[in-house]
Design a protein around this motif. Structure first.
Motif, PDB file in Angstrom:
ATOM      1  N   ASN A  66      10.368   8.337   2.273  1.00  0.00           N
ATOM      2  CA  ASN A  66       8.705   8.409   2.292  1.00  0.00           C
ATOM      3  C   ASN A  66       8.304   8.847   1.137  1.00  0.00           C
ATOM      4  OD1 ASN A  66       6.441   9.262   3.423  1.00  0.00           O
ATOM      5  ND2 ASN A  66       6.875  10.824   4.593  1.00  0.00           N
ATOM      6  N   LYS A  67       7.559   7.844   0.505  1.00  0.00           N
ATOM      7  CA  LYS A  67       6.870   7.955  -0.696  1.00  0.00           C
ATOM      8  C   LYS A  67       5.266   7.911  -0.690  1.00  0.00           C
ATOM      9  CE  LYS A  67      10.751   5.087  -2.582  1.00  0.00           C
ATOM     10  NZ  LYS A  67      10.986   3.750  -3.061  1.00  0.00           N
ATOM     11  N   ALA A  68       4.660   8.526   0.469  1.00  0.00           N
ATOM     12  CA  ALA A  68       3.342   8.628   0.471  1.00  0.00           C
ATOM     13  C   ALA A  68       2.835   9.938  -0.496  1.00  0.00           C
ATOM     14  CB  ALA A  68       3.019   8.759   1.972  1.00  0.00           C
ATOM     15  N   LEU A  69       1.889   9.444  -1.171  1.00  0.00           N
ATOM     16  CA  LEU A  69       1.269  10.362  -1.975  1.00  0.00           C
ATOM     17  C   LEU A  69       0.266  11.469  -1.059  1.00  0.00           C
ATOM     18  CD1 LEU A  69       0.021   8.525  -5.065  1.00  0.00           C
ATOM     19  CD2 LEU A  69       1.721  10.348  -4.893  1.00  0.00           C
ATOM     20  N   PHE A 183       2.619  16.416 -10.663  1.00  0.00           N
ATOM     21  CA  PHE A 183       1.623  15.305 -10.232  1.00  0.00           C
ATOM     22  C   PHE A 183       1.639  14.049 -11.155  1.00  0.00           C
ATOM     23  CE2 PHE A 183      -2.521  13.150 -10.600  1.00  0.00           C
ATOM     24  CZ  PHE A 183      -2.734  12.672  -9.221  1.00  0.00           C
ATOM     25  N   THR A 184       1.865  13.989 -12.367  1.00  0.00           N
ATOM     26  CA  THR A 184       1.821  13.064 -13.194  1.00  0.00           C
ATOM     27  C   THR A 184       3.174  12.327 -13.024  1.00  0.00           C
ATOM     28  OG1 THR A 184       0.778  14.148 -14.906  1.00  0.00           O
ATOM     29  CG2 THR A 184       1.778  12.331 -15.591  1.00  0.00           C
ATOM     30  N   GLN A 185       4.206  13.093 -12.998  1.00  0.00           N
ATOM     31  CA  GLN A 185       5.531  12.502 -12.707  1.00  0.00           C
ATOM     32  C   GLN A 185       5.621  11.773 -11.513  1.00  0.00           C
ATOM     33  OE1 GLN A 185       8.926  15.442 -12.824  1.00  0.00           O
ATOM     34  NE2 GLN A 185      10.326  13.784 -12.564  1.00  0.00           N
ATOM     35  N   ASN A 186       5.122  12.429 -10.434  1.00  0.00           N
ATOM     36  CA  ASN A 186       5.399  11.619  -9.059  1.00  0.00           C
ATOM     37  C   ASN A 186       4.218  10.595  -8.947  1.00  0.00           C
ATOM     38  OD1 ASN A 186       7.032  13.337  -6.961  1.00  0.00           O
ATOM     39  ND2 ASN A 186       5.873  14.913  -8.272  1.00  0.00           N
ATOM     40  N   ARG A 189       6.021   7.697 -10.901  1.00  0.00           N
ATOM     41  CA  ARG A 189       7.070   7.058  -9.836  1.00  0.00           C
ATOM     42  C   ARG A 189       6.317   6.213  -8.787  1.00  0.00           C
ATOM     43  NH1 ARG A 189       9.054  11.372  -8.422  1.00  0.00           N
ATOM     44  NH2 ARG A 189      10.347  11.646 -10.279  1.00  0.00           N
ATOM     45  N   PHE A 190       5.326   6.584  -8.212  1.00  0.00           N
ATOM     46  CA  PHE A 190       4.445   5.867  -7.210  1.00  0.00           C
ATOM     47  C   PHE A 190       3.987   4.417  -7.675  1.00  0.00           C
ATOM     48  CE2 PHE A 190       1.038   4.901  -4.753  1.00  0.00           C
ATOM     49  CZ  PHE A 190       1.273   4.836  -3.181  1.00  0.00           C
ATOM     50  N   GLU A 191       3.518   4.540  -8.790  1.00  0.00           N
ATOM     51  CA  GLU A 191       2.965   3.344  -9.320  1.00  0.00           C
ATOM     52  C   GLU A 191       4.053   2.240  -9.720  1.00  0.00           C
ATOM     53  OE1 GLU A 191       0.814   4.767 -12.859  1.00  0.00           O
ATOM     54  OE2 GLU A 191      -1.060   4.617 -11.717  1.00  0.00           O
ATOM     55  N   GLU A 192       5.031   2.674 -10.124  1.00  0.00           N
ATOM     56  CA  GLU A 192       6.328   1.575 -10.350  1.00  0.00           C
ATOM     57  C   GLU A 192       6.733   1.042  -9.055  1.00  0.00           C
ATOM     58  OE1 GLU A 192       7.418   0.810 -13.091  1.00  0.00           O
ATOM     59  OE2 GLU A 192       6.273   2.023 -14.360  1.00  0.00           O
ATOM     60  N   ASP A 193       6.857   2.196  -8.041  1.00  0.00           N
ATOM     61  CA  ASP A 193       7.342   1.214  -6.783  1.00  0.00           C
ATOM     62  C   ASP A 193       6.230   0.599  -6.234  1.00  0.00           C
ATOM     63  OD1 ASP A 193       9.612   3.124  -6.863  1.00  0.00           O
ATOM     64  OD2 ASP A 193       8.612   4.577  -5.718  1.00  0.00           O
ATOM     65  N   MET A 194       4.849   0.951  -6.484  1.00  0.00           N
ATOM     66  CA  MET A 194       3.781  -0.126  -5.903  1.00  0.00           C
ATOM     67  C   MET A 194       3.928  -1.155  -6.688  1.00  0.00           C
ATOM     68  SD  MET A 194      -0.333   0.519  -6.172  1.00  0.00           S
ATOM     69  CE  MET A 194      -0.210   0.239  -7.961  1.00  0.00           C
ATOM     70  N   ARG A 195       4.183  -1.442  -7.889  1.00  0.00           N
ATOM     71  CA  ARG A 195       4.360  -2.587  -8.741  1.00  0.00           C
ATOM     72  C   ARG A 195       5.583  -3.462  -8.398  1.00  0.00           C
ATOM     73  NH1 ARG A 195       3.586   1.005 -12.981  1.00  0.00           N
ATOM     74  NH2 ARG A 195       1.470   0.909 -13.778  1.00  0.00           N
ATOM     75  N   THR A 196       6.506  -2.707  -7.904  1.00  0.00           N
ATOM     76  CA  THR A 196       7.725  -3.457  -7.229  1.00  0.00           C
ATOM     77  C   THR A 196       7.671  -4.022  -6.210  1.00  0.00           C
ATOM     78  OG1 THR A 196       9.260  -1.857  -8.491  1.00  0.00           O
ATOM     79  CG2 THR A 196      10.115  -3.163  -6.694  1.00  0.00           C
ATOM     80  N   LEU A 197       6.719  -3.357  -5.332  1.00  0.00           N
ATOM     81  CA  LEU A 197       6.204  -4.027  -3.879  1.00  0.00           C
ATOM     82  C   LEU A 197       5.460  -5.048  -4.197  1.00  0.00           C
ATOM     83  CD1 LEU A 197       6.278  -3.858  -0.756  1.00  0.00           C
ATOM     84  CD2 LEU A 197       4.455  -2.230  -0.988  1.00  0.00           C
ATOM     85  N   ARG A 198       4.478  -5.174  -5.234  1.00  0.00           N
ATOM     86  CA  ARG A 198       3.788  -6.399  -5.312  1.00  0.00           C
ATOM     87  C   ARG A 198       4.418  -7.426  -5.792  1.00  0.00           C
ATOM     88  NH1 ARG A 198      -1.196  -4.508  -8.847  1.00  0.00           N
ATOM     89  NH2 ARG A 198       0.681  -4.675 -10.406  1.00  0.00           N
ATOM     90  N   LEU A 218      -3.103   5.261  -3.406  1.00  0.00           N
ATOM     91  CA  LEU A 218      -3.332   5.612  -5.050  1.00  0.00           C
ATOM     92  C   LEU A 218      -4.776   5.711  -5.452  1.00  0.00           C
ATOM     93  CD1 LEU A 218      -2.081   5.747  -7.892  1.00  0.00           C
ATOM     94  CD2 LEU A 218      -2.074   3.423  -8.079  1.00  0.00           C
ATOM     95  N   ALA A 219      -5.672   4.824  -4.729  1.00  0.00           N
ATOM     96  CA  ALA A 219      -7.043   4.829  -5.076  1.00  0.00           C
ATOM     97  C   ALA A 219      -8.008   6.200  -4.312  1.00  0.00           C
ATOM     98  CB  ALA A 219      -7.886   3.524  -4.065  1.00  0.00           C
ATOM     99  N   PHE A 220      -7.271   6.653  -3.198  1.00  0.00           N
ATOM    100  CA  PHE A 220      -7.620   8.022  -2.723  1.00  0.00           C
ATOM    101  C   PHE A 220      -7.206   9.322  -3.597  1.00  0.00           C
ATOM    102  CE2 PHE A 220      -7.356   6.460   1.823  1.00  0.00           C
ATOM    103  CZ  PHE A 220      -8.670   6.031   2.117  1.00  0.00           C
ATOM    104  N   VAL A 221      -6.168   9.058  -4.446  1.00  0.00           N
ATOM    105  CA  VAL A 221      -5.690  10.092  -5.221  1.00  0.00           C
ATOM    106  C   VAL A 221      -6.641  10.166  -6.410  1.00  0.00           C
ATOM    107  CG1 VAL A 221      -4.029  10.901  -6.828  1.00  0.00           C
ATOM    108  CG2 VAL A 221      -3.391  10.043  -4.574  1.00  0.00           C
ATOM    109  N   PHE A 222      -7.009   8.918  -6.831  1.00  0.00           N
ATOM    110  CA  PHE A 222      -8.009   8.913  -8.019  1.00  0.00           C
ATOM    111  C   PHE A 222      -9.461   9.392  -7.557  1.00  0.00           C
ATOM    112  CE2 PHE A 222      -5.084   5.592  -9.827  1.00  0.00           C
ATOM    113  CZ  PHE A 222      -4.716   6.345 -10.925  1.00  0.00           C
ATOM    114  N   GLU A 223      -9.841   9.032  -6.184  1.00  0.00           N
ATOM    115  CA  GLU A 223     -11.199   9.454  -5.897  1.00  0.00           C
ATOM    116  C   GLU A 223     -10.994  11.064  -5.725  1.00  0.00           C
ATOM    117  OE1 GLU A 223     -14.028   8.800  -2.225  1.00  0.00           O
ATOM    118  OE2 GLU A 223     -12.208   7.954  -2.116  1.00  0.00           O
ATOM    119  N   MET A 224      -9.876  11.625  -5.295  1.00  0.00           N
ATOM    120  CA  MET A 224      -9.814  13.038  -5.161  1.00  0.00           C
ATOM    121  C   MET A 224     -10.007  13.634  -6.589  1.00  0.00           C
ATOM    122  SD  MET A 224      -7.325  15.530  -5.950  1.00  0.00           S
ATOM    123  CE  MET A 224      -6.131  14.587  -6.065  1.00  0.00           C
TER     124      MET A 224
END
Length: 1225
Positions: A66-69, A183-186, A189-198, A218-224
């Motif tokens: 489970n890699k949900a932010l 937050f920065t570390q996780n 890691r989430f962005e790398e997983d997202m690029r791998t999925l893309r 990821l957009a929700f996190v930036f909006e927060m």
């Protein structure tokens, strides 16, 4: 900790303790900003951290995979207020160990332990309490061996003291730092997983909907974090990825996951922008059940929300228009089936929803100032509503039929129930439902939407002008025509007569309309023009660019430079853009005269004056909706290929590249140029006042090309410029304010010109060819051309030619003449009479009008001069004849005759050059003891001659010349040479200098034999000898010989106005010239002993002779050539101090010998140094560069004749006496 339902931070503590700390903690945590540094070189940003605190539960920890932010626990906090060691050992430590064990089990390494110290707890447990430092150290030893910063102490957090505030500040800073690090570390890691999925999007089983939910998280996190730009970038990437996949599907590269978006569309509710997140559509995307329109609607809704946060509402309208057009194309590419009219409903609802959303976030002033951003959506919504009206039978006079009523019911059913957010009055849902309910309601909503009759025509015109400007700039022809028709209706309703007539003229010439529509708008113009109004009523001036186009202008005669009084006409070719014939009351052109450029042309004209073209072509623009300048330059495409470096035959890829991108993509200026018609709004057009007008009345312009002829003025001198063109139709004037390119013609006045030249024209050439030139000694024809200019030649006028002794005019008493007009056409032939006397030849001229040309021919004969007089201008500063070779022949004869003309009180000088047809040269030949003189005579003209009576004589009669020429007469062709040889014998001792004259008779091959003319050629020979040593008859190798040089002045120096010659010295009674000689052997056959160079003072008398003795030694036996002897003019320092000559002209040959001995007063030796430069001459001491310096000046070619050139001397071998010693034993 959770912020906006996203970031959880878990805690475990007593509820009462944390409840008391929650309020100040939640308020003070986001108060101070933190610098957020991201990876990949992205710029740092300042952010505020907000958090929600959730009680620790093991089931809330993230499971594996489970890699949900949104539900990720970024930081775990353990709160304790324990100060008793027994309590710590009994329970607290065990709880902490279990807490850390659960974190390690789920891979959570971000935690912190907070020890809360209060004064109340110390008072209750004074006996068992340990010092604070001892308890904290024990906790750190048990749990934070390598991470001491993971244990934080918070002292008296509920008290208002300096110690408490300092403790709070330290704790909050540590909490923000640890939270941001986690937050920065996780997040990375989430962005790398997202690029791998893309990157796996091309693999089977990949789903765009699953990837959409990941990147949206990821957009929700930036909006927060209030980083709306980064959040918008995530949705833009999703938009671009989906668009590219759809385009690939249309190109044949299909993806399986696109199948869910190809299902039929059953709902077309339009965009919903009043909700920040449309959870209903988001759930459909998450389940993979959303249609194409639902996905696009949700995606644009999120983009719109972020753009509003960024305060960029006008970008929403631009993106909305692009979205609506792209969705129509994507539905076609995916072949999605929809009910007919459903897409129009979706577009109409979406346009109104976007407009209402913009109206809700902007005030009225902003909306009025930015109508250009919304006019496209209004126009698109109106078109779709009109399409729905035709589809549902709401624009028919009979009303909708049963089939159309059923279609209306189906369309309304697809709209679904009205949302609560759009339940207000005037919502897009209610407007569409009401518009489709009846014919009257449809007409009302359509007119309100278009803002014409029941709306605001003035505002509609403003919208249409903005739309028209956009269509024109992008080159859309049909939308421009349609928008102009709507503008014409608005302008007619508003009573804007001039604008309406201008728009009608545009539409009457628009090729996109039918012929009936064009005739209708043309009749509107003619109806207004024929209205009977007062004579003082002001006429309406319109631009001619939409009424007619100037195609060509041609002058009659075909020249734009004419003399005064010429009957000049201008023919205009007008292309009428009207569909019917238009009668013109008057067609006028304004002409401006520039008197400053008017002048009288003298003897020459052409290069001094600017040529004006007789025919001017005008570029034709497109008469339809769009001017070619508005569409921009055309694309220049070029193919590019990428081949393999290892195998050039393998083609990796190919493509097209645009070579003129800088022109295609450049920004276009919104303001029209003065030469380009304004296609959006009319430009005020005025006629120049006070200008001369060319008028032509009762002209009817037919559709297509028309020819109109004007008579232009040509009386006043100057340059005339055609500036404007005006066509008058009743009360309407069509004006062309600027005629471009510039049209000018010039009226000039020319003085009479008289020229005399060879019959075929004087064509000088750099070669030796004398074709079409006047030759001396032959009868030649010269053409006399008289250009009368402004002068009228009368019957009594005559030309008086002053005779020249060496040139005869052989013409009889009369000769024919030809008169040409200004266009070089023959007007008529005439006869002129010639009378001759001893000094004057009178030629009577026939009457000739002004600006005509009179031509006749004269026969002239120029004799070759028989005397040998030197030309006066051929002299040097040292008294020698300039460029007079020892072989001197006749120069070309320049004859200047004076002609008295009746139009001038001054005589006109005419120069004629007669060229000598022959070129001669001589050479001295030796054969043993015999001497021969050879003369070469070359015919340098293109005429064939007869040559006879070749003779060679000498002035002293000391030679016996025996001719070896066998032919008495021979034919000499062009460029052919004839050689004549004589054997030379001398009666007495050979003289020092021989003066010889070669003479011959010649005549043209076409003339009679009796017409022979004499030709003379003069040359002279000098003598230099080498004498053997005293007592010997011949020279021997290895023995000294004497060289006697004889230098003779052949002519006296001529006086040059009292100016002292260069290199010439003058005493009381003696005038002399200093020369320098040098003996140099280039064949290495001689050795010079003693002095090899020196100075000589030559007397100024003719035949003055100076002899010099030089000792030589021959090195070889045989017939050796004479050594080289060079003579220079010596310029002393006094002659050179005023103006130093060019160093390149001081030394003739760079290979001169360099003698470093100083000069004495007698000029025995000299010193010449450097190559191509002059150095000091004098004593051996160092000379300053500022002192005056002597120099040497070479003689011109032909001034010095070396008599011994080519001669040889016999040298015998030396006699060697050797003693041979023989020893006998």
């Amino acid at each position: 900790v959770r912020s906006v339902s996203s970031k959880p931070v878990l805690f475990s503590a007593v509820d009462a303790l944390f409840t008391s700390l929650y309020t100040p903690l939640a308020q003070q945590l986001p108060r101070e900003p933190m610098e957020w540094r991201r990876s990949y070189g992205r710029a740092p940003k300042m952010i505020h951290l907000e958090a929600n605190f959730v009680q620790f539960k093991e089931e809330l920890l993230p499971k594996e995979g489970n890699k949900a932010l949104l539900t990720f626990p970024f930081l775990h906090i353990y709160w304790t207020d324990c100060c008793d060691t027994e309590v710590y050992k009994a329970s607290v430590r065990d709880n902490m160990m279990r807490w850390q064990g659960n974190l390690r089990l789920h891979g959570s390494a971000d935690w912190v332990i907070v020890v809360v110290e209060t004064s109340d707890a110390k008072k209750k447990n004074k006996t068992n309490i340990l010092p604070r430092s001892s308890l904290v150290d024990k906790i750190r030893n048990d749990f934070c061996n390598k991470q001491n910063d993971r244990c934080v102490v918070l002292s008296d957090p509920l008290k208002d003291s300096s110690r408490s505030q300092e403790s709070w500040s330290t704790f909050l800073l540590k909490l923000r730092t640890l939270l941001l690090m986690s937050f920065t570390q996780n997040l990375g890691r989430f962005e790398e997983d997202m690029r791998t999925l893309r990157e796996k999007r091309n693999q089977p089983g990949w789903s765009f909907c699953d990837y959409f939910m990941v990147q949206e998280e990821l957009a929700f996190v930036f909006e927060m974090l209030q980083q709306f730009e980064d959040a918008l970038l995530q949705y833009d990437e999703l938009d671009a990825l989906f668009t590219q996949c759809v385009l690939n599907f249309g190109a044949g590269d299909g993806a399986n996951w696109l199948g869910s978006f190809c299902s039929p569309v059953k709902s077309w509710t339009g965009l919903l922008l009043r909700r920040p997140i449309d959870m209903e559509k988001r759930d459909g995307i998450q389940r993979g059940q959303a249609s194409l329109l639902e996905l696009r609607s949700y995606l644009f809704c999120r983009q719109c929300t972020l753009l509003i946060f960024l305060q960029r509402p006008w970008e929403v309208t631009q993106r909305a228009l692009e979205l609506l057009h792209n969705c129509v194309q994507e539905l076609c590419l995916l072949e999605v089936s929809m009910l007919e009219g459903a897409l129009d409903c979706w577009v109409f609802l979406s346009c109104l929803e976007v407009l209402h959303r913009i109206e809700g976030c902007c005030d009225q002033a902003q909306l009025e100032a930015n109508v250009s951003h919304t006019v496209g959506l209004w126009a698109y919504a109106t078109d779709k509503l009109k399409s729905l009206g035709y589809m549902c039978g709401l624009v028919s006079e009979k009303g909708p039929l049963s089939l159309e009523l059923n279609r209306t019911v189906d369309l309304l059913a697809g709209l679904g129930d009205e949302n609560a957010e759009t339940g207000e009055g005037g919502s897009p849902y209610k407007k569409l439902k009401e518009a489709l309910s009846s014919v009257e309601a449809f007409e009302r909503h359509y007119l309100v939407s278009s803002d014409m009759k029941h709306g605001n025509p003035e505002q509609a015109e403003s919208f249409l002008q903005n739309a028209l400007r956009s269509y024109v700039s992008e080159g859309w022809s049909l939308p421009v025509t349609h928008t102009r028709k709507q503008m014409a209706e608005c302008q007619k309703l508003l009573g804007k007569t001039e604008n309406y007539l201008q728009t009608s003229a545009l539409l009457a010439g628009d090729a996109n309309l039918t012929n009936e529509e064009r005739i209708h708008f043309c009749q509107e113009i003619l109806t207004f023009a024929n209205q009977s109004t007062g004579s003082k009523a002001q006429k309406v001036a319109l631009s001619m660019s939409y009424f007619a186009q100037l195609k060509q202008l041609q002058f009659r005669p075909a020249t734009a430079t004419v003399h005064s009084g010429t009957a000049l006409q201008v023919e205009l070719c007008l292309r009428s853009l009207m569909p019917v014939a238009v009668p013109l009351e008057q067609l006028a052109a304004s002409v401006h005269l520039n008197l400053e450029q008017g002048e009288t042309i003298g003897n020459t004209r052409g290069p001094q004056r600017r040529p004006y073209p007789g025919t001017v072509l005008f570029p034709l623009g497109n008469s339809s909706a769009v001017h070619p300048s508005a569409a921009g330059p055309s694309l220049e495409l070029e193919e590019i290929q990428d081949r393999s470096p290892s195998d050039p035959r393998t083609l990796n890829s190919t493509g097209m590249v645009c070579k003129n991108t800088h022109l295609v993509m450049r920004r276009h200026d919104s303001s029209p140029s003065p030469d380009t018609p304004n296609l959006v709004s009319p430009v005020p057009v005025v006629m120049d006042d006070g200008a001369k007008m060319l008028m032509s009345g009762d002209v009817t312009l037919l559709p297509g090309n028309n020819s109109i002829v004007f008579s232009v003025p040509s009386q006043e001198l100057g340059t005339y410029t055609l500036r404007q063109l005006c066509a008058t139709v009743g009360q309407v004037q069509f004006v062309l304010p600027h005629i471009s390119p510039l049209v000018q013609y010039e009226v000039y006045s020319q003085e009479p010109q008289l020229t005399v030249e060879p019959l075929t024209g004087l064509s000088l050439s750099l070669s030796l060819s004398l074709t079409h030139l006047l030759l001396a000694g032959l009868t030649q024809r010269a053409k006399v051309r008289l250009q009368t200019g402004h002068y009228t030649v009368k019957k009594e006028d005559a030309l008086q030619l002053t005779k020249i002794d060496s040139m005869l005019i052989l013409t009889s008493s009369s000769c024919p003449a030809t008169i040409f007009n200004s266009t070089t056409h023959i007007l008529h032939d005439s006869v002129l009479f010639i009378q001759s006397s001893d000094k004057v030849t009178c030629i009577s001229l026939p009457p000739t009008p002004p600006y005509h040309t009179l031509e006749f021919q004269l026969e002239v004969l120029c004799a070759i001069p028989s005397d040998l007089i030197r030309p006066e201008n051929q002299r040097l500063t040292n008294g020698e004849i300039r460029q007079r070779p020892r072989s001197y022949s006749h120069p070309d004869n320049h004859m200047t005759m004076s002609i008295d003309c009746p139009w001038s009180i001054y005589s006109t000088p005419i120069s004629l050059t007669f060229y000598i047809p022959f070129k001669a040269k001589h050479s001295l030949l030796s054969a043993g003891n015999r001497k021969y003189i050879q003369v070469c005579l070359q015919n340098v003209s293109d005429v064939t001659f007869h040559l006879m009576d070749q003779r060679l004589t000498d002035h002293e009669s000391s030679l016996e010349l025996q001719s070896l020429n066998t032919k008495a007469q021979q034919l000499v062709y062009s460029k052919q040479s004839v050689y004549c040889v004589w054997n030379v014998r001398w009666k007495e001792n050979m003289p020092l200098c021989l003066q010889c004259v070669f003479s011959a008779s010649f005549s043209s091959a076409s003339e009679e034999v009796s017409a022979f003319k004499p030709y003379h050629y003069e040359f002279q020979l000098e003598r230099v000898t080498i004498m053997p040593a005293a007592g010997q008859q011949n020279c021997h190798s290895g023995s000294l010989c004497g060289l006697e040089m004889s230098i003779t002045r052949l002519a006296e120096p001529e006086d040059d106005g009292g100016t002292e010659e260069k290199g010439q010295t003058e005493t009381e009674e003696v005038c002399s010239t200093k020369l320098m000689y040098e003996v140099a052997d280039s064949s290495s056959s001689w050795v010079v002993y003693g002095r090899s160079s020196g100075l000589v003072s030559m007397p100024a008398d003719a035949n003055a002779n100076y002899k010099v003795q030089v000792e030589l030694m021959p090195l070889f036996a045989g017939h050796l050539p004479f050594p080289d002897i060079k003579v220079f003019k010596y310029l002393p320092p006094s002659a050179n101090s005023a103006s130093q000559p060019d160093t390149d002209s001081c030394v003739e040959n760079d290979t001169l010998s360099l003698l470093d001995r100083p000069l004495d007063n007698q000029g025995d030796t000299a010193s010449i140094r450097s190559q191509g430069s002059v150095h000091s001459v004098g004593s051996g001491e160092h000379q300053s560069r500022v002192l005056p310096m002597p120099c040497l000046e070479p003689f011109s070619p032909g001034q010095v004749f070396n008599h011994s050139q080519g001669c040889q001397v016999l040298v015998l071998p030396s006699t060697d006496d050797h003693v041979l010693e023989i020893n006998a034993t």
